[in-house]
Design an enzyme around this catalytic site. Structure first.
Site, PDB file in Angstrom:
ATOM      1  CG  HIS A  69      11.914  88.465  46.850  1.00 45.05           C
ATOM      2  ND1 HIS A  69      11.476  88.022  48.072  1.00 45.05           N
ATOM      3  CD2 HIS A  69      11.615  89.790  46.826  1.00 45.05           C
ATOM      4  CE1 HIS A  69      10.945  89.028  48.757  1.00 45.05           C
ATOM      5  NE2 HIS A  69      11.012  90.112  48.018  1.00 45.05           N
ATOM      6  CE  LYS A 102       6.415  85.693  47.320  1.00 44.85           C
ATOM      7  NZ  LYS A 102       7.529  86.639  47.422  1.00 44.85           N
ATOM      8  CB  SER A 114       3.552  93.177  51.141  1.00 47.38           C
ATOM      9  OG  SER A 114       4.781  93.455  51.781  1.00 47.38           O
ATOM     10  CB  THR A 149       8.627  86.259  52.382  1.00 51.98           C
ATOM     11  OG1 THR A 149       7.343  86.355  51.761  1.00 51.98           O
ATOM     12  CG2 THR A 149       9.713  86.447  51.331  1.00 51.98           C
ATOM     13  CE1 TYR A 161      10.125  89.546  53.371  1.00 55.15           C
ATOM     14  CE2 TYR A 161       8.842  91.571  53.249  1.00 55.15           C
ATOM     15  CZ  TYR A 161       9.626  90.602  52.648  1.00 55.15           C
ATOM     16  OH  TYR A 161       9.904  90.688  51.304  1.00 55.15           O
TER      17      TYR A 161
HETATM   18  C1  LIG Z   1       8.560  95.984  43.853  1.00 48.74           C
HETATM   19  C2  LIG Z   1       8.457  94.622  44.469  1.00 48.74           C
HETATM   20  C3  LIG Z   1       8.200  94.510  45.826  1.00 48.74           C
HETATM   21  C4  LIG Z   1       8.055  93.252  46.403  1.00 48.74           C
HETATM   22  N1  LIG Z   1       7.745  93.155  47.735  1.00 48.74           N
HETATM   23  C5  LIG Z   1       7.591  91.928  48.294  1.00 48.74           C
HETATM   24  C6  LIG Z   1       7.181  91.813  49.650  1.00 48.74           C
HETATM   25  O1  LIG Z   1       6.943  92.787  50.336  1.00 48.74           O
HETATM   26  N2  LIG Z   1       7.058  90.564  50.156  1.00 48.74           N
HETATM   27  C7  LIG Z   1       7.302  89.429  49.410  1.00 48.74           C
HETATM   28  O2  LIG Z   1       7.188  88.312  49.918  1.00 48.74           O
HETATM   29  N3  LIG Z   1       7.666  89.532  48.120  1.00 48.74           N
HETATM   30  C8  LIG Z   1       7.791  90.739  47.538  1.00 48.74           C
HETATM   31  N4  LIG Z   1       8.127  90.834  46.217  1.00 48.74           N
HETATM   32  C9  LIG Z   1       8.297  89.596  45.409  1.00 48.74           C
HETATM   33  C10 LIG Z   1       6.976  89.163  44.797  1.00 48.74           C
HETATM   34  O3  LIG Z   1       6.080  88.688  45.772  1.00 48.74           O
HETATM   35  C11 LIG Z   1       7.155  88.037  43.777  1.00 48.74           C
HETATM   36  O4  LIG Z   1       7.880  86.989  44.376  1.00 48.74           O
HETATM   37  C12 LIG Z   1       7.854  88.457  42.481  1.00 48.74           C
HETATM   38  O5  LIG Z   1       7.523  89.779  42.128  1.00 48.74           O
HETATM   39  C13 LIG Z   1       7.417  87.511  41.358  1.00 48.74           C
HETATM   40  O6  LIG Z   1       8.045  87.811  40.156  1.00 48.74           O
HETATM   41  P1  LIG Z   1       7.367  88.693  38.979  1.00 48.74           P
HETATM   42  O7  LIG Z   1       7.497  90.107  39.423  1.00 48.74           O
HETATM   43  O8  LIG Z   1       8.204  88.352  37.808  1.00 48.74           O
HETATM   44  O9  LIG Z   1       5.922  88.250  38.843  1.00 48.74           O
HETATM   45  C14 LIG Z   1       8.238  92.086  45.620  1.00 48.74           C
HETATM   46  C15 LIG Z   1       8.490  92.214  44.252  1.00 48.74           C
HETATM   47  C16 LIG Z   1       8.584  93.467  43.671  1.00 48.74           C
HETATM   48  C17 LIG Z   1       8.830  93.552  42.189  1.00 48.74           C
END
Ligand SMILES: Cc1cc2nc3c(=O)[nH]c(=O)nc-3n(C[C@H](O)[C@H](O)[C@H](O)COP(=O)(O)O)c2cc1C
Length: 370
Positions: free
Chosen positions: A259, A235, A111, A160, A134
């Site tokens: 997300h 994404k 990330s 993203t 980002y």
């Molecule tokens: C705590 C947390 C932080 C996240 N941070 C980012 C991030 O920095 N960048 C991003 O593109 N997606 C982020 N996501 C989304 C994840 O990449 C992903 O799309 C999502 O967690 C998938 O669903 P799942 O948790 O059910 O596997 C984050 C998700 C969580 C739970």
């Protein structure tokens, strides 16, 4: 884990243990979805609602799950999704995750908001890394991140597009989560993301916020694609319309994602949307995340057209429960479950996985195999 802790057998076991291991505030940040969490729940429920069609007595010797994804060679189609601030779950944060990914030969998407610098993560890694970008408030800052990722050996960029505004993360607000002072977005040197965490004074409209000027559009994606020799995946795609725009803008791949239900509540599950995207993307690889908790979920996603899946929260659960060993165990469990499900549905390689593994009323397969 203590000696008394029962050995987790599946991803749900890790989830329960992680809840016990983390503070209620951190748990709310990691686990919760936006608003009433309908999309968060639907992501998993939609997988459970799909039924599989087993197929027996097929030869399995010599099978494998290898694939090439935009030049990144993988042993199996499961990647680590970008998740911010992993030091929240373990003092070694992303270093622990990348150690596990390296041991398990899984690719990891790092990330922009990692709590360890993208260069330090790359130095620890012996597995393919992709960088999640980002876009920043101005192009020189975005370009700086792109060049750093290229120089550090990242193999793809994942931009993203679905989190320009934070969702209404009420569970997190109720729990009173604040990022501890020793954890920060070190890649950004303290810069905040352009329009996240907007506060609106009473009586004012969000539309009047000056921060909205920093929101991006598809021209910024075209610009980013033109800046780099790396393949760019977009994404956060949840509609054929946006999939077409992404391809027009030069995307080499698409990640169907909401997300993890953290931004806009009451969207469909990603697996519900996937077929509408793969219908129009041709040879462009489509990946999916959101709600993957079982090997059967991976099989269903591939059967409906995804080339690979990404895991978000379960990685953080493994990290919270047992550091790098926990993350490695999560990947091992999911990979094994996936291979088991493949075999039980008569699939010896990824090429064998198609819609036939999804059960449908016999009338929908007239004459097949009879
Ligand atoms: C705590 C947390 C932080 C996240 N941070 C980012 C991030 O920095 N960048 C991003 O593109 N997606 C982020 N996501 C989304 C994840 O990449 C992903 O799309 C999502 O967690 C998938 O669903 P799942 O948790 O059910 O596997 C984050 C998700 C969580 C739970």
């Amino acid at each position: 884990m203590t000696q008394d802790t029962p050995t987790p057998t599946c991803l749900a076991d890790y989830e329960s243990l992680a809840k016990q291991a983390l503070t209620p505030q951190t748990w709310a940040y990691i686990q919760s979805g936006a608003a009433d969490q309908h999309t968060f729940a639907r992501n998993q429920q939609a997988f459970a609602d799909i039924q599989l069609s087993p197929r027996h007595l097929c030869t399995m010797q010599g099978g494998n799950t290898a694939l090439d994804l935009l030049g990144t060679k993988l042993d199996y189609p499961i990647l680590i999704a970008p998740v911010a601030y992993q030091k929240l779950a373990h003092p070694d944060g992303e270093q622990a995750s990348v150690l596990a990914a390296s041991a398990m030969r899984a690719a990891m998407v790092v990330s922009t908001l990692s709590s360890i610098s993208l260069e330090d993560i790359a130095r620890t890694s012996s597995t393919p890394l992709w960088f999640q970008l980002y876009l920043q408030g101005n192009r020189p800052d975005s370009l700086g991140l792109i060049r750093r990722a290229e120089d550090a050996g990242y193999r793809a960029l994942v931009i993203t597009v679905d989190a320009a505004l934070n969702g209404c993360r009420n569970a997190e607000q109720r729990a009173g989560f604040v990022l501890p002072s020793h954890i920060s977005a070190v890649n950004l040197n303290g810069r905040a993301l352009p329009a996240q965490g907007l506060s609106v004074p009473a009586g004012a409209s969000l539309f009047q916020s000056s921060a909205l000027a920093a929101l991006h559009d598809w021209r910024d994606i075209e610009w980013a694609v033109a800046q780099t020799r790396l393949p760019v995946l977009i994404k956060g795609i949840m509609s054929p319309h946006d999939a077409r725009r992404a391809i027009q803008a030069g995307a080499a791949g698409i990640i169907v994602s909401n997300h993890g239900g953290r931004v806009l509540d009451t969207t469909p599950a990603t697996i519900d949307v996937l077929p509408t995207i793969t219908d129009i993307t041709g040879d462009i690889p489509v990946l999916l995340d959101g709600g993957i908790r079982r090997g059967t979920d991976v099989l269903k996603a591939l059967a409906l057209g995804a080339r690979a899946v990404l895991l978000g929260r379960p990685i953080i659960h493994g990290l919270a429960v047992n550091g790098p060993s926990g993350v490695a165990h999560i990947l091992h469990i999911l990979r094994t479950e996936f291979e088991m499900a493949m075999m039980q549905c008569g699939c010896r390689s990824l090429a064998d996985i198609d819609k036939a593994v999804i059960w449908a009323a016999a009338s929908q397969h007239p004459g097949s195999d009879f």
